[in-house]
Design a protein around this motif. Sequence first.
Motif, PDB file in Angstrom:
ATOM      1  N   ARG A  56       0.828  -1.211   0.000  1.00  5.72           N
ATOM      2  CA  ARG A  56       0.000   0.000   0.000  1.00  5.72           C
ATOM      3  C   ARG A  56       0.858   1.256   0.000  1.00  5.72           C
ATOM      4  O   ARG A  56       0.611   2.199  -0.777  1.00  5.72           O
ATOM      5  CB  ARG A  56      -0.921  -0.024   1.220  1.00  5.72           C
ATOM      6  N   SER A  57       1.875   1.288   0.844  1.00  6.13           N
ATOM      7  CA  SER A  57       2.739   2.472   0.884  1.00  6.13           C
ATOM      8  C   SER A  57       3.572   2.599  -0.389  1.00  6.13           C
ATOM      9  O   SER A  57       3.806   3.715  -0.875  1.00  6.13           O
ATOM     10  CB  SER A  57       3.651   2.409   2.112  1.00  6.13           C
ATOM     11  N   SER A  58       4.031   1.483  -0.962  1.00  2.94           N
ATOM     12  CA  SER A  58       4.801   1.549  -2.215  1.00  2.94           C
ATOM     13  C   SER A  58       3.925   2.057  -3.352  1.00  2.94           C
ATOM     14  O   SER A  58       4.368   2.858  -4.187  1.00  2.94           O
ATOM     15  CB  SER A  58       5.360   0.168  -2.559  1.00  2.94           C
ATOM     16  N   PHE A  59       2.685   1.587  -3.404  1.00  5.63           N
ATOM     17  CA  PHE A  59       1.765   2.068  -4.421  1.00  5.63           C
ATOM     18  C   PHE A  59       1.520   3.566  -4.252  1.00  5.63           C
ATOM     19  O   PHE A  59       1.471   4.321  -5.232  1.00  5.63           O
ATOM     20  CB  PHE A  59       0.455   1.294  -4.319  1.00  5.63           C
ATOM     21  N   ILE A 103      14.237  -9.430  10.514  1.00  5.91           N
ATOM     22  CA  ILE A 103      13.824  -8.584   9.388  1.00  5.91           C
ATOM     23  C   ILE A 103      12.638  -7.701   9.773  1.00  5.91           C
ATOM     24  O   ILE A 103      12.565  -6.528   9.371  1.00  5.91           O
ATOM     25  CB  ILE A 103      13.502  -9.469   8.171  1.00  5.91           C
ATOM     26  N   LEU A 104      11.702  -8.230  10.538  1.00  4.95           N
ATOM     27  CA  LEU A 104      10.576  -7.406  10.969  1.00  4.95           C
ATOM     28  C   LEU A 104      11.038  -6.245  11.841  1.00  4.95           C
ATOM     29  O   LEU A 104      10.564  -5.108  11.671  1.00  4.95           O
ATOM     30  CB  LEU A 104       9.560  -8.275  11.719  1.00  4.95           C
ATOM     31  N   CYS A 105      11.963  -6.508  12.749  1.00  5.08           N
ATOM     32  CA  CYS A 105      12.489  -5.431  13.589  1.00  5.08           C
ATOM     33  C   CYS A 105      13.236  -4.391  12.747  1.00  5.08           C
ATOM     34  O   CYS A 105      13.057  -3.181  12.928  1.00  5.08           O
ATOM     35  CB  CYS A 105      13.404  -6.006  14.662  1.00  5.08           C
ATOM     36  N   ASP A 106      14.083  -4.869  11.824  1.00  7.85           N
ATOM     37  CA  ASP A 106      14.823  -3.936  10.968  1.00  7.85           C
ATOM     38  C   ASP A 106      13.873  -3.151  10.073  1.00  7.85           C
ATOM     39  O   ASP A 106      14.086  -1.957   9.825  1.00  7.85           O
ATOM     40  CB  ASP A 106      15.833  -4.702  10.117  1.00  7.85           C
ATOM     41  N   LEU A 107      12.849  -3.817   9.591  1.00  4.51           N
ATOM     42  CA  LEU A 107      11.891  -3.148   8.721  1.00  4.51           C
ATOM     43  C   LEU A 107      11.168  -2.025   9.450  1.00  4.51           C
ATOM     44  O   LEU A 107      11.076  -0.885   8.955  1.00  4.51           O
ATOM     45  CB  LEU A 107      10.884  -4.178   8.202  1.00  4.51           C
ATOM     46  N   VAL A 108      10.667  -2.321  10.636  1.00  3.48           N
ATOM     47  CA  VAL A 108       9.936  -1.312  11.396  1.00  3.48           C
ATOM     48  C   VAL A 108      10.870  -0.175  11.806  1.00  3.48           C
ATOM     49  O   VAL A 108      10.518   1.010  11.711  1.00  3.48           O
ATOM     50  CB  VAL A 108       9.279  -1.965  12.623  1.00  3.48           C
ATOM     51  N   GLU A 109      12.054  -0.517  12.238  1.00  2.00           N
ATOM     52  CA  GLU A 109      13.013   0.517  12.655  1.00  2.00           C
ATOM     53  C   GLU A 109      13.396   1.414  11.483  1.00  2.00           C
ATOM     54  O   GLU A 109      13.447   2.642  11.614  1.00  2.00           O
ATOM     55  CB  GLU A 109      14.255  -0.145  13.243  1.00  2.00           C
ATOM     56  N   ASP A 110      13.667   0.807  10.341  1.00  2.00           N
ATOM     57  CA  ASP A 110      14.067   1.592   9.174  1.00  2.00           C
ATOM     58  C   ASP A 110      12.929   2.491   8.701  1.00  2.00           C
ATOM     59  O   ASP A 110      13.158   3.654   8.343  1.00  2.00           O
ATOM     60  CB  ASP A 110      14.484   0.637   8.055  1.00  2.00           C
ATOM     61  N   ALA A 111      11.698   1.963   8.710  1.00  2.00           N
ATOM     62  CA  ALA A 111      10.561   2.767   8.244  1.00  2.00           C
ATOM     63  C   ALA A 111      10.248   3.908   9.204  1.00  2.00           C
ATOM     64  O   ALA A 111       9.938   5.025   8.768  1.00  2.00           O
ATOM     65  CB  ALA A 111       9.334   1.873   8.067  1.00  2.00           C
ATOM     66  N   LEU A 112      10.370   3.662  10.512  1.00  2.00           N
ATOM     67  CA  LEU A 112      10.027   4.694  11.483  1.00  2.00           C
ATOM     68  C   LEU A 112      11.117   5.753  11.598  1.00  2.00           C
ATOM     69  O   LEU A 112      10.828   6.951  11.663  1.00  2.00           O
ATOM     70  CB  LEU A 112       9.760   4.058  12.842  1.00  2.00           C
ATOM     71  N   ARG A 155       1.413  -3.114  12.005  1.00  3.30           N
ATOM     72  CA  ARG A 155       0.096  -2.721  11.506  1.00  3.30           C
ATOM     73  C   ARG A 155       0.073  -1.269  11.035  1.00  3.30           C
ATOM     74  O   ARG A 155      -0.612  -0.909  10.079  1.00  3.30           O
ATOM     75  CB  ARG A 155      -0.936  -2.924  12.611  1.00  3.30           C
ATOM     76  N   GLU A 156       0.851  -0.419  11.705  1.00  2.69           N
ATOM     77  CA  GLU A 156       0.836   1.007  11.399  1.00  2.69           C
ATOM     78  C   GLU A 156       2.037   1.448  10.575  1.00  2.69           C
ATOM     79  O   GLU A 156       2.255   2.638  10.412  1.00  2.69           O
ATOM     80  CB  GLU A 156       0.812   1.817  12.710  1.00  2.69           C
ATOM     81  N   VAL A 157       2.817   0.510  10.017  1.00  2.00           N
ATOM     82  CA  VAL A 157       4.053   0.896   9.341  1.00  2.00           C
ATOM     83  C   VAL A 157       3.769   1.682   8.066  1.00  2.00           C
ATOM     84  O   VAL A 157       4.563   2.524   7.653  1.00  2.00           O
ATOM     85  CB  VAL A 157       4.896  -0.368   9.044  1.00  2.00           C
ATOM     86  N   HIS A 158       2.631   1.447   7.424  1.00  2.00           N
ATOM     87  CA  HIS A 158       2.337   2.150   6.180  1.00  2.00           C
ATOM     88  C   HIS A 158       1.814   3.559   6.415  1.00  2.00           C
ATOM     89  O   HIS A 158       1.760   4.363   5.480  1.00  2.00           O
ATOM     90  CB  HIS A 158       1.309   1.356   5.373  1.00  2.00           C
ATOM     91  N   LYS A 159       1.413   3.868   7.649  1.00  2.00           N
ATOM     92  CA  LYS A 159       0.866   5.188   7.937  1.00  2.00           C
ATOM     93  C   LYS A 159       1.936   6.230   8.223  1.00  2.00           C
ATOM     94  O   LYS A 159       1.621   7.420   8.284  1.00  2.00           O
ATOM     95  CB  LYS A 159      -0.092   5.098   9.130  1.00  2.00           C
ATOM     96  N   VAL A 160       3.161   5.786   8.419  1.00  2.00           N
ATOM     97  CA  VAL A 160       4.242   6.733   8.669  1.00  2.00           C
ATOM     98  C   VAL A 160       4.521   7.494   7.376  1.00  2.00           C
ATOM     99  O   VAL A 160       4.756   6.884   6.326  1.00  2.00           O
ATOM    100  CB  VAL A 160       5.508   6.006   9.159  1.00  2.00           C
ATOM    101  N   ARG A 161       4.527   8.813   7.450  1.00  2.00           N
ATOM    102  CA  ARG A 161       4.735   9.622   6.256  1.00  2.00           C
ATOM    103  C   ARG A 161       6.205   9.620   5.874  1.00  2.00           C
ATOM    104  O   ARG A 161       7.068   9.977   6.674  1.00  2.00           O
ATOM    105  CB  ARG A 161       4.244  11.048   6.498  1.00  2.00           C
ATOM    106  N   ARG A 162       6.463   9.180   4.646  1.00  2.00           N
ATOM    107  CA  ARG A 162       7.830   9.127   4.153  1.00  2.00           C
ATOM    108  C   ARG A 162       8.288  10.503   3.668  1.00  2.00           C
ATOM    109  O   ARG A 162       7.470  11.394   3.425  1.00  2.00           O
ATOM    110  CB  ARG A 162       7.931   8.134   2.991  1.00  2.00           C
ATOM    111  N   GLY A 212       9.238  13.230   1.206  1.00  2.00           N
ATOM    112  CA  GLY A 212       8.771  13.483  -0.149  1.00  2.00           C
ATOM    113  C   GLY A 212       7.285  13.282  -0.332  1.00  2.00           C
ATOM    114  O   GLY A 212       6.750  13.606  -1.391  1.00  2.00           O
ATOM    115  N   GLU A 213       6.614  12.746   0.667  1.00  2.00           N
ATOM    116  CA  GLU A 213       5.171  12.552   0.580  1.00  2.00           C
ATOM    117  C   GLU A 213       4.441  13.781   1.080  1.00  2.00           C
ATOM    118  O   GLU A 213       4.942  14.550   1.905  1.00  2.00           O
ATOM    119  CB  GLU A 213       4.741  11.339   1.411  1.00  2.00           C
ATOM    120  N   GLY A 214       3.232  13.938   0.567  1.00  2.00           N
ATOM    121  CA  GLY A 214       2.371  14.982   1.075  1.00  2.00           C
ATOM    122  C   GLY A 214       1.688  14.552   2.361  1.00  2.00           C
ATOM    123  O   GLY A 214       1.764  13.389   2.782  1.00  2.00           O
ATOM    124  N   LYS A 215       1.016  15.485   2.970  1.00  2.00           N
ATOM    125  CA  LYS A 215       0.332  15.215   4.231  1.00  2.00           C
ATOM    126  C   LYS A 215      -1.155  15.456   4.044  1.00  2.00           C
ATOM    127  O   LYS A 215      -1.564  16.513   3.565  1.00  2.00           O
ATOM    128  CB  LYS A 215       0.874  16.124   5.343  1.00  2.00           C
TER     129      LYS A 215
END
Length: 806
Positions: free
Chosen positions: A262-265, A420-429, A473-480, A482-485
């Motif tokens: 969802r976030s990649s899309f 990988i889950l820990c690294d994924l969440v840490e990297d995204a946040l 569950r909330e990893v896709h809601k973090v605003r990257r 370059g993204e709008g708000k």
Amino acid sequence: MRLLLLLLALLVLVEPITAKIHFPFKKMVSEATTTSHATRAKGNGGIGDSPLKNPIPLLQIPEVVQTMLSQSKNFLSSILLYQPPVGIVAVWSITRLVRSGRLFRLYSAPENSEQALISKASRLDYHTGRALDLDDDDEHYQKFGGVERVRRRLAMRALMTLAEVEDGTSNDGSQIGLSQQLILISLLQVLNVQFPPAGSHGALVQKMSSAFAQVEQAIVPEYGKKRKITSEIDKLMEVAYQTAEVRALDAMLRLARDRLLRSSFRLSRTVQHWKKRVESQSLLPSIVQDFMNDSNESDRMRLAFAEAAYRQEIVRLGKVVSLLTERPIEMDDSVLSKAVKVTLEKQDTAHVAPSWLPKFSNFAVRLNADERGKFQFQHYEESINIGGNTALQLLLEDYDIVQTPWLKEADAWSLKARSILCDLVEDALKKGLHSTIKVDKRLEELHKSWRVRDYTEPSEIPLQWKAMYELVREVHKVRRVGEGKSLKFRDSNLFNHFQQWNLLGIPSTVFKIFIAQMVHQHVFLPYFPKLRKLIQESYDISMEIITTRFWLPVKDLLTELMYRPSSSLLTGITKADEETSLDYMLRDLKFGDGTPATRHDAMIKASRQYEDDMNSGLIFNAMSGRLIRLILIQVQQLKVGMLNAAETIDVLMQTNRFNIQLLAIIPAMVIVTVGTKVFFRFLFTVRVKDLRPMKSVHAEMTGFLDDLESILLHAGDITCKSNNVPAKEFLNDQDLGNFVLTLYNYLVLLDYSSPQPFPSWQCDAIHRAISGFLGPDGTLSNKCLDDQVKLIDQIKRKHNELAKHL
């Protein structure tokens, strides 16, 4: 205080209703009072003349009570129909306010804010289409409730048998302690959690993580970090524990995959937006470009940030998908067949209580596909199941050869999945725009204990599983970057300011009813008669179209097929009688003998005589009556000729009645076909949020297939490619992430385009071919790059066949 405010609000709301509505109890109370006074006046047991001496007169009159009960059913409908916007909004608002639990605790809130957030997220992740079913294991979730279905079934049957042992002794003579009994029950609970059809990975992970946390919480004090496997019970619990962990982590990885898709899309759409902005600047004149230099540079910077965030998100997605393809191979399905066979041979079936009411799921009607072509009524027995002792025997059979290697692979895969889950969440946040100190502390705790399964206190295990689930569950809601708000009114300070004055929810409820009253006064009253007339006219026109274009043609066609009615042109008239009458008239004038054989000559003679009488002695012949009789013969001949023509027309209509009625159905078929296509095209436009013809959609889907082929052809080093190496070895995380996102984009359009204009069976065939790429048993893990390109070519041929329906 709350009760007083509630009573005040009810008085304000109910007062206009009681004043204007025909309240059903008023008339009954007055009738009851009048009846009681009349009863006392007659001396039928009255206490006195004053009504205060008999405060409950209704209890002495059963007829009035029955009338109240019968008429009180219309009370709710009276409230709803009272100024319909006001009544409906009032009932809905007050019911919602009471059920929210803000006024008093007679009705507690059905779910707190955390549960409401989880249920909302799960509703968004329902697997009802093709887009999120990317591999065969996703379909196994739909059909079998999750992965490792064979080990799970055998482990559950074996655990149930050991949990029901009364003397606490297993088959090898080892004793089952109280702590082990608790572990067995906990393992049964976590293995019993399944993925429902068209369910949500979020809801599944929530249930499995909480249940598996209880298992870990029970196992850690008993066995410690390194579990000792000595007895049959220990071996069974080790297999069941590892199966439950693999199922839980696999579900969590799929939840992370869906969130990252969802976030990649979303990021890909952002990149496309800024690309169009930058490319459109080249169309502007040079003077305007010089004037907008700062804006152009700002757009280029946003495009660079968005592309960087998109690549990072694709790499995260590729890591998750790569780990899903590396999951240990499941136990073969043939073990289940063997288990059933051994169970029947040993009569190790579980006892099933007899029931006089049969289960309808055990019966089926099937049409034979062979040359007989007959129906069969099949019955499936309930007693066929896997026995507990048989399941234990097959599960622990050749333990060192079969289960031990799988346990090592599963343990290593589980640790890698946690990492990988820990690294994924840490990297995204941390690379997002909303990293807080509280989140950093939770991540640090997860890295120290949950990641390596090294807990200092058993009580922290459920908390860490819950924390990990919430972060994924909330990893896709973090605003990257370059993204709008997106701005929401609920998050604004103005909304929070008004919420402070919304005491117990009563002001907002009164405000909603006030708005409904305004709508009723300014919209409902003046425009409702016109709206009602328009609706009535539209209904009449629609029913006329349905009757004339659908019902009558279909009815006439069915009548023609099942029963052909008689002719309507010659109903009540017989041509033979008219011809006989004409022959008799000719015979009476001596022109023939009254038979059909002499009719033609007789008519010629009558016509000649008619001409002679008209030329000579017209008045005399008319007065003698012969001319009148000749005229009647001419009229009768005309009548017989018309009946001959009508019979010919009737025969023609009878022979072409079916064609005419079939032709009458064509407008209905055209309306249904065109209307269905227009509706589904409109539905496609609404779901995709893009207005474009289906040919361009088909062309874009073809472009996605070309992108898949391009990713495979450009994967890895050309000099080291070999037909003996699986294609996954040449795909890095970024290539695999691009591959999965392209598959997702294609399946989204494929799902939205079915069943119109593309048939469902063709779309299902393409989906089955696409889902064969990923997964532990997928072609990317077992076939070379050349084979993958050939498979994509086959999918392209199936996709090109869809263009026939455009």
